[in-house]
Design a protein around this motif. Structure first.
Motif, PDB file in Angstrom:
ATOM      1  N   LEU A   1      -1.471  -6.309   0.521  1.00 11.39           N
ATOM      2  CA  LEU A   1      -2.193  -5.243  -0.173  1.00 11.39           C
ATOM      3  C   LEU A   1      -3.295  -4.644   0.689  1.00 11.39           C
ATOM      4  O   LEU A   1      -3.523  -3.433   0.654  1.00 11.39           O
ATOM      5  CB  LEU A   1      -2.790  -5.761  -1.483  1.00 11.39           C
ATOM      6  N   ALA A   2      -3.983  -5.457   1.465  1.00  9.76           N
ATOM      7  CA  ALA A   2      -5.056  -4.938   2.326  1.00  9.76           C
ATOM      8  C   ALA A   2      -4.498  -3.969   3.362  1.00  9.76           C
ATOM      9  O   ALA A   2      -5.123  -2.955   3.683  1.00  9.76           O
ATOM     10  CB  ALA A   2      -5.794  -6.081   3.012  1.00  9.76           C
ATOM     11  N   GLU A   3      -3.299  -4.254   3.871  1.00 11.13           N
ATOM     12  CA  GLU A   3      -2.685  -3.345   4.851  1.00 11.13           C
ATOM     13  C   GLU A   3      -2.245  -2.048   4.189  1.00 11.13           C
ATOM     14  O   GLU A   3      -2.422  -0.968   4.754  1.00 11.13           O
ATOM     15  CB  GLU A   3      -1.509  -4.038   5.532  1.00 11.13           C
ATOM     16  N   VAL A   4      -1.676  -2.145   2.989  1.00  9.43           N
ATOM     17  CA  VAL A   4      -1.276  -0.939   2.261  1.00  9.43           C
ATOM     18  C   VAL A   4      -2.516  -0.113   1.942  1.00  9.43           C
ATOM     19  O   VAL A   4      -2.514   1.112   2.094  1.00  9.43           O
ATOM     20  CB  VAL A   4      -0.498  -1.298   0.974  1.00  9.43           C
TER      21      VAL A   4
ATOM     22  N   MET B   1      -8.346  -2.988  -5.230  1.00 12.65           N
ATOM     23  CA  MET B   1      -8.074  -2.813  -6.663  1.00 12.65           C
ATOM     24  C   MET B   1      -7.259  -1.548  -6.918  1.00 12.65           C
ATOM     25  O   MET B   1      -6.361  -1.547  -7.759  1.00 12.65           O
ATOM     26  CB  MET B   1      -9.381  -2.774  -7.455  1.00 12.65           C
ATOM     27  N   MET B   2      -7.551  -0.494  -6.185  1.00 10.37           N
ATOM     28  CA  MET B   2      -6.770   0.730  -6.329  1.00 10.37           C
ATOM     29  C   MET B   2      -5.328   0.488  -5.896  1.00 10.37           C
ATOM     30  O   MET B   2      -4.378   0.907  -6.551  1.00 10.37           O
ATOM     31  CB  MET B   2      -7.391   1.848  -5.487  1.00 10.37           C
ATOM     32  N   THR B   3      -5.151  -0.226  -4.815  1.00 10.65           N
ATOM     33  CA  THR B   3      -3.820  -0.511  -4.285  1.00 10.65           C
ATOM     34  C   THR B   3      -3.054  -1.437  -5.218  1.00 10.65           C
ATOM     35  O   THR B   3      -1.830  -1.335  -5.318  1.00 10.65           O
ATOM     36  CB  THR B   3      -3.937  -1.144  -2.887  1.00 10.65           C
ATOM     37  N   GLU B   4      -3.750  -2.324  -5.917  1.00  9.36           N
ATOM     38  CA  GLU B   4      -3.087  -3.264  -6.823  1.00  9.36           C
ATOM     39  C   GLU B   4      -2.306  -2.566  -7.918  1.00  9.36           C
ATOM     40  O   GLU B   4      -1.364  -3.129  -8.465  1.00  9.36           O
ATOM     41  CB  GLU B   4      -4.110  -4.214  -7.438  1.00  9.36           C
ATOM     42  N   ARG B   5      -2.649  -1.352  -8.226  1.00  7.97           N
ATOM     43  CA  ARG B   5      -1.889  -0.589  -9.229  1.00  7.97           C
ATOM     44  C   ARG B   5      -0.422  -0.496  -8.831  1.00  7.97           C
ATOM     45  O   ARG B   5       0.460  -0.508  -9.672  1.00  7.97           O
ATOM     46  CB  ARG B   5      -2.455   0.820  -9.383  1.00  7.97           C
ATOM     47  N   TYR B   6      -0.176  -0.397  -7.536  1.00  5.93           N
ATOM     48  CA  TYR B   6       1.191  -0.286  -7.056  1.00  5.93           C
ATOM     49  C   TYR B   6       1.915  -1.626  -7.062  1.00  5.93           C
ATOM     50  O   TYR B   6       3.130  -1.675  -7.036  1.00  5.93           O
ATOM     51  CB  TYR B   6       1.206   0.302  -5.639  1.00  5.93           C
TER      52      TYR B   6
ATOM     53  N   HIS C   1       2.956   7.515  -3.682  1.00  7.69           N
ATOM     54  CA  HIS C   1       3.208   6.452  -4.644  1.00  7.69           C
ATOM     55  C   HIS C   1       4.458   5.663  -4.243  1.00  7.69           C
ATOM     56  O   HIS C   1       4.458   4.431  -4.240  1.00  7.69           O
ATOM     57  CB  HIS C   1       3.394   7.100  -6.020  1.00  7.69           C
ATOM     58  N   THR C   2       5.503   6.378  -3.865  1.00  3.48           N
ATOM     59  CA  THR C   2       6.752   5.741  -3.442  1.00  3.48           C
ATOM     60  C   THR C   2       6.546   4.925  -2.177  1.00  3.48           C
ATOM     61  O   THR C   2       7.053   3.806  -2.055  1.00  3.48           O
ATOM     62  CB  THR C   2       7.848   6.809  -3.217  1.00  3.48           C
TER      63      THR C   2
END
Length: 83
Positions: A47-50, A60-65, A34-35
């Motif tokens: 976001l696509a790279e993360v 969409m899952m990554t957008e939470r961060y 998460h960090t």
């Protein structure tokens, strides 16, 4: 690899032992993930790279961060307004 050359199968025991030794409570190995995501997004990594780095199935899952980096969201809005 371990000192004896064996492959490490799980880091869970070592992580839990390190937390106990250092007096860290209520901290799970997932918190590191998460960090990591929060730091990457705050640094401006797409976001696509993360998503790819963390193995998420969707952006969409990554957008939470992304909620953890409101300054980055404001920067993106400013860029959009300037266009």
């Amino acid at each position: 690899m371990r000192g004896n050359g064996e492959r490490v199968v799980s880091v869970r025991n070592g992580f839990e032992r390190a937390c106990k030794t250092s007096g860290i409570k209520d901290f799970k190995i997932h918190d590191l993930r998460h960090t990591c995501a929060a730091h990457l997004i705050s640094a401006g990594v797409a976001l696509a790279e993360v998503r790819d780095l963390l193995g998420h199935s969707t952006v969409m899952m990554t957008e939470r961060y992304a909620l953890l980096a409101p300054a980055r969201v404001r920067d993106a809005v400013r860029v959009g307004r300037a266009a």
